[in-house]
Design a protein around this motif. Sequence first.
Motif, PDB file in Angstrom:
ATOM      1  N   ALA A 117       1.121  -1.275   0.262  1.00 37.78           N
ATOM      2  CA  ALA A 117      -0.189   0.336  -0.104  1.00 37.78           C
ATOM      3  C   ALA A 117       0.975   1.516  -0.419  1.00 37.78           C
ATOM      4  CB  ALA A 117      -1.114  -0.241   1.469  1.00 37.78           C
ATOM      5  N   ALA A 118       2.186   1.207   0.716  1.00 36.06           N
ATOM      6  CA  ALA A 118       3.071   2.640   1.080  1.00 36.06           C
ATOM      7  C   ALA A 118       3.649   1.921  -0.853  1.00 36.06           C
ATOM      8  CB  ALA A 118       3.894   2.058   2.453  1.00 36.06           C
ATOM      9  N   GLN A 119       4.351   2.054  -1.643  1.00 32.39           N
ATOM     10  CA  GLN A 119       4.575   1.819  -2.312  1.00 32.39           C
ATOM     11  C   GLN A 119       3.978   1.868  -3.395  1.00 32.39           C
ATOM     12  OE1 GLN A 119       4.640  -1.834  -4.984  1.00 32.39           O
ATOM     13  NE2 GLN A 119       6.987  -1.758  -5.034  1.00 32.39           N
ATOM     14  N   LYS A 120       2.190   1.556  -3.708  1.00 31.64           N
ATOM     15  CA  LYS A 120       1.299   2.199  -4.368  1.00 31.64           C
ATOM     16  C   LYS A 120       1.253   3.474  -4.571  1.00 31.64           C
ATOM     17  CE  LYS A 120      -1.661  -1.723  -5.447  1.00 31.64           C
ATOM     18  NZ  LYS A 120      -2.765  -2.702  -5.258  1.00 31.64           N
ATOM     19  N   ARG A 121       1.437   4.377  -2.597  1.00 33.47           N
ATOM     20  CA  ARG A 121       0.602   5.601  -2.729  1.00 33.47           C
ATOM     21  C   ARG A 121       2.728   6.244  -3.346  1.00 33.47           C
ATOM     22  NH1 ARG A 121      -0.896   3.794   2.046  1.00 33.47           N
ATOM     23  NH2 ARG A 121       1.391   3.817   3.073  1.00 33.47           N
ATOM     24  N   LEU A 122       3.487   5.913  -2.849  1.00 37.13           N
ATOM     25  CA  LEU A 122       4.858   6.276  -3.464  1.00 37.13           C
ATOM     26  C   LEU A 122       4.807   6.432  -4.776  1.00 37.13           C
ATOM     27  CD1 LEU A 122       8.085   7.425  -3.084  1.00 37.13           C
ATOM     28  CD2 LEU A 122       8.242   5.575  -3.231  1.00 37.13           C
TER      29      LEU A 122
END
Length: 373
Positions: free
Chosen positions: A53-58
């Motif tokens: 999820a953090a990767q998608k936001r980044l």
Amino acid sequence: LEMKVQRELAQQLLQIEGSLLYEESLDRAVFCREWSQAENNEYLQEKLRQAAAAQKRLLRVMAQGALGVKPLRYYAVLFMDGDKMGRWVSGSNAPDLKDCLLQPASASDNAKRPLDFYFHRALGEALAAFALQEVPQAVEEECRGRVVYAGGDDVLALLPVEDALQAAQRVEKAYCGEWSDRGAERLRLPGEKASISAGIVVAHHSRPLLTVLGDAAETLDEEAKEKAGRAAWALRLDKRAGGLLGTAEKWRLGKGAEGFCSVELLREFCGYWKKGLSPALAYRMLQEMDAFCNLWEPDELLLALQLRLDWLVERHSESMGEEKKEEAKKVRQSLRRYLYLAKGKDSDSILQQWRKLTQLLLCSLFLVRGDEV
């Protein structure tokens, strides 16, 4: 202010392990295999979901925010090496003595400049200026690459795929130049009688770097130097989906006023795909590669291939927009220019030129579209 924000974001990205910017790196099966973890570990599964999820936001911030970029799945390794340097060091390629004299003298037409300390110093200074000044300028300032090594006539660099050919062309021009002007300083370069060859490998980010470096060295030695005959470049495209594409050409093709730069021709083809030329053109040429037999007379065969090219371009340029006719004309001119390098040769050579043209088109298509090819 915008530039400052971009620099700060770029510096923060440099602190992140590069592989984590790719979605497949957080795939549970891949992660557990690479890090020797059990797939049924519930704690690990939850952490991977949070990381994904953090990767998608980044990635969304990178693509839509201040940077406006996304991680590239393919990269290029550029290897370059001066041709026949032993002949330069030994003096075999030294300039003629008569060209080094201030006053006319009775020097033999075949006499070479004596091999002495001053000749070797001039050669060393030229190679140093090339490696320390011109290579970083070409790779890191004019393109978005990084020089890994530049010493004497050897160059190793990493680049984005779309900059690799431009960087290789720029380095070659510098190597074959006479002088480099750096403000008030004027640096000697190897000169137009010198030549350099290049091997370029485009590989997927997941492919081991050591393997890719070996492929680049092999492409340089076997394709650019041996098969193309030096003063050439060779391109190898390592498709993740399987199969290899490649081509090798002299830097300059043709003679006199009709001569042209082979790298520029490939970049022209890349531009045509971006403008809407249908990829079906390249695949149709590939299918018809064996349709023309070498039983025809050379002139008749060349005319037949030209007419076939014209028909194929007309059919597959319909999606190039309002300027279709003008763009189709440019495509035909580029294709003919390369095909007509075989003019005056036998039928086998003409058919081989068609095959090489097809490979050039397929390579340029891959450079533009990647795994979609």
